[in-house]
Scaffold this motif. Sequence first.
Motif, PDB file in Angstrom:
ATOM      1  N   LEU A  79       0.864  -1.178   0.000  1.00  0.00           N
ATOM      2  CA  LEU A  79       0.000   0.000   0.000  1.00  0.00           C
ATOM      3  C   LEU A  79       0.901   1.228   0.000  1.00  0.00           C
ATOM      4  N   VAL A  80       0.890   1.974  -1.095  1.00  0.00           N
ATOM      5  CA  VAL A  80       1.813   3.097  -1.290  1.00  0.00           C
ATOM      6  C   VAL A  80       1.062   4.415  -1.164  1.00  0.00           C
ATOM      7  N   PHE A  81       1.559   5.305  -0.311  1.00  0.00           N
ATOM      8  CA  PHE A  81       0.974   6.624  -0.119  1.00  0.00           C
ATOM      9  C   PHE A  81       1.774   7.651  -0.919  1.00  0.00           C
ATOM     10  N   LEU A  82       1.108   8.376  -1.804  1.00  0.00           N
ATOM     11  CA  LEU A  82       1.759   9.369  -2.655  1.00  0.00           C
ATOM     12  C   LEU A  82       1.101  10.724  -2.437  1.00  0.00           C
ATOM     13  N   GLY A  83       1.886  11.722  -2.015  1.00  0.00           N
ATOM     14  CA  GLY A  83       1.268  13.020  -1.806  1.00  0.00           C
ATOM     15  C   GLY A  83       2.171  14.032  -1.148  1.00  0.00           C
ATOM     16  N   ASP A  84       1.564  14.869  -0.288  1.00  0.00           N
ATOM     17  CA  ASP A  84       2.273  15.999   0.314  1.00  0.00           C
ATOM     18  C   ASP A  84       2.340  15.850   1.830  1.00  0.00           C
ATOM     19  N   SER A  85       2.272  16.953   2.565  1.00  0.00           N
ATOM     20  CA  SER A  85       2.509  16.915   4.016  1.00  0.00           C
ATOM     21  C   SER A  85       1.479  16.088   4.768  1.00  0.00           C
ATOM     22  N   ILE A  86       0.247  16.038   4.267  1.00  0.00           N
ATOM     23  CA  ILE A  86      -0.789  15.291   4.972  1.00  0.00           C
ATOM     24  C   ILE A  86      -0.384  13.828   5.085  1.00  0.00           C
ATOM     25  N   LEU A  87       0.136  13.277   3.996  1.00  0.00           N
ATOM     26  CA  LEU A  87       0.547  11.876   4.011  1.00  0.00           C
ATOM     27  C   LEU A  87       1.952  11.692   4.579  1.00  0.00           C
ATOM     28  N   GLU A  88       2.842  12.680   4.391  1.00  0.00           N
ATOM     29  CA  GLU A  88       4.162  12.543   4.998  1.00  0.00           C
ATOM     30  C   GLU A  88       4.054  12.481   6.516  1.00  0.00           C
ATOM     31  N   SER A  89       3.010  13.095   7.069  1.00  0.00           N
ATOM     32  CA  SER A  89       2.831  13.069   8.519  1.00  0.00           C
ATOM     33  C   SER A  89       2.724  11.656   9.057  1.00  0.00           C
ATOM     34  N   LEU A  90       2.354  10.692   8.203  1.00  0.00           N
ATOM     35  CA  LEU A  90       2.303   9.296   8.632  1.00  0.00           C
ATOM     36  C   LEU A  90       3.668   8.792   9.073  1.00  0.00           C
ATOM     37  N   LEU A  91       4.730   9.448   8.618  1.00  0.00           N
ATOM     38  CA  LEU A  91       6.085   9.106   9.036  1.00  0.00           C
ATOM     39  C   LEU A  91       6.496   9.866  10.290  1.00  0.00           C
ATOM     40  N   GLY A  92       5.656  10.786  10.724  1.00  0.00           N
ATOM     41  CA  GLY A  92       5.998  11.614  11.875  1.00  0.00           C
ATOM     42  C   GLY A  92       6.957  12.730  11.528  1.00  0.00           C
ATOM     43  N   THR A  93       7.002  13.095  10.223  1.00  0.00           N
ATOM     44  CA  THR A  93       7.952  14.124   9.788  1.00  0.00           C
ATOM     45  C   THR A  93       7.287  15.144   8.867  1.00  0.00           C
ATOM     46  N   GLU A  94       7.979  16.245   8.679  1.00  0.00           N
ATOM     47  CA  GLU A  94       7.636  17.272   7.696  1.00  0.00           C
ATOM     48  C   GLU A  94       8.923  17.643   6.980  1.00  0.00           C
ATOM     49  N   LEU A  95       8.967  17.414   5.687  1.00  0.00           N
ATOM     50  CA  LEU A  95      10.196  17.606   4.923  1.00  0.00           C
ATOM     51  C   LEU A  95      11.349  16.817   5.545  1.00  0.00           C
ATOM     52  N   GLY A  96      11.030  15.610   6.009  1.00  0.00           N
ATOM     53  CA  GLY A  96      12.041  14.722   6.550  1.00  0.00           C
ATOM     54  C   GLY A  96      12.459  15.018   7.971  1.00  0.00           C
ATOM     55  N   ARG A  97      11.851  16.029   8.594  1.00  0.00           N
ATOM     56  CA  ARG A  97      12.253  16.407   9.949  1.00  0.00           C
ATOM     57  C   ARG A  97      11.089  16.236  10.912  1.00  0.00           C
ATOM     58  N   ALA A  98      11.380  15.749  12.111  1.00  0.00           N
ATOM     59  CA  ALA A  98      10.357  15.648  13.143  1.00  0.00           C
ATOM     60  C   ALA A  98      10.011  17.046  13.642  1.00  0.00           C
ATOM     61  N   VAL A  99       8.736  17.374  13.658  1.00  0.00           N
ATOM     62  CA  VAL A  99       8.270  18.675  14.149  1.00  0.00           C
ATOM     63  C   VAL A  99       7.134  18.413  15.137  1.00  0.00           C
ATOM     64  N   PRO A 100       6.856  19.369  16.029  1.00  0.00           N
ATOM     65  CA  PRO A 100       5.841  19.137  17.068  1.00  0.00           C
ATOM     66  C   PRO A 100       4.490  18.686  16.528  1.00  0.00           C
ATOM     67  N   ARG A 101       4.040  19.245  15.396  1.00  0.00           N
ATOM     68  CA  ARG A 101       2.689  18.924  14.920  1.00  0.00           C
ATOM     69  C   ARG A 101       2.562  17.496  14.420  1.00  0.00           C
ATOM     70  N   THR A 102       3.683  16.840  14.118  1.00  0.00           N
ATOM     71  CA  THR A 102       3.608  15.461  13.630  1.00  0.00           C
ATOM     72  C   THR A 102       3.873  14.436  14.726  1.00  0.00           C
ATOM     73  N   GLN A 103       4.080  14.917  15.948  1.00  0.00           N
ATOM     74  CA  GLN A 103       4.390  14.011  17.057  1.00  0.00           C
ATOM     75  C   GLN A 103       3.245  13.028  17.271  1.00  0.00           C
ATOM     76  N   GLY A 104       3.550  11.755  17.260  1.00  0.00           N
ATOM     77  CA  GLY A 104       2.551  10.726  17.505  1.00  0.00           C
ATOM     78  C   GLY A 104       1.755  10.291  16.298  1.00  0.00           C
ATOM     79  N   VAL A 105       1.840  11.037  15.190  1.00  0.00           N
ATOM     80  CA  VAL A 105       1.027  10.699  14.021  1.00  0.00           C
ATOM     81  C   VAL A 105       1.480   9.388  13.387  1.00  0.00           C
ATOM     82  N   ALA A 106       2.752   9.056  13.513  1.00  0.00           N
ATOM     83  CA  ALA A 106       3.252   7.806  12.938  1.00  0.00           C
ATOM     84  C   ALA A 106       2.513   6.585  13.486  1.00  0.00           C
ATOM     85  N   GLU A 107       1.883   6.737  14.650  1.00  0.00           N
ATOM     86  CA  GLU A 107       1.111   5.628  15.219  1.00  0.00           C
ATOM     87  C   GLU A 107      -0.034   5.232  14.296  1.00  0.00           C
TER      88      GLU A 107
END
Length: 235
Positions: A79-107
Amino acid sequence: MQLVNSKGFGAAVVAMACLPTVLLWGLWRQSASEQVSEMERPELPVDGSRHFGETWWKAHERNQASGQRFQCDASKPPLVFLGDSILESLLGTELGRAVPRTQGVAEVLKIYERHWRPLVLAIAGDQTQHLLYRMPKELPGCLQSSSKSTFLVLIGTNNLGAGFSVEQTVKGIMAVAEWLLENTQGRLIFLHLLPRNKPSRHGQLQSKVAAVNGAMDVELALRNASGRLEVNRCG
């Protein structure tokens, strides 16, 4: 709107796509890049370095490495996710960096791991032309050739935020769809753009979001001769 009957195939993908996506949308912020580049067109591939410089290249390289490590012969379907920040947040990152708003989203990604083998190839701030540039370089060949692969796509809101018109944005989204139809064998799930009530420097965008979504329904239906496409609303 659903273009094809999902019964017997990944109905859970469609059902599960919306809840995590809406959750992520609540955490999303406007892209730092909200200015149309005269050198870019939504339907033509170009890298995102004009907007984010070396940071974008590093995020792209991380995605390439993730694609190279991906085990296509795993027992669970890809299952491949292709997109922008909304889907990158699944990794807990924004532009490859951990930021406060993505904390815990990787769950949230663990929800998908129960039934599928996920691969997130998304970069914050990306527009359609940037995804068009990335897909041939990030998607491993085995995923492109596998009929078991599912590609979930959410892209285009940053085109509107950058000042591109509804017509230009739809043209870019259709270019993404056409590339995937021509270069992959799996199923494609396109998500409607999510609501944008916060004004950008180009004014209110919600009416444009609605117009893009309506056009997506029509244009993707015209391209669905293979029966591989679905469109779903999460907004």
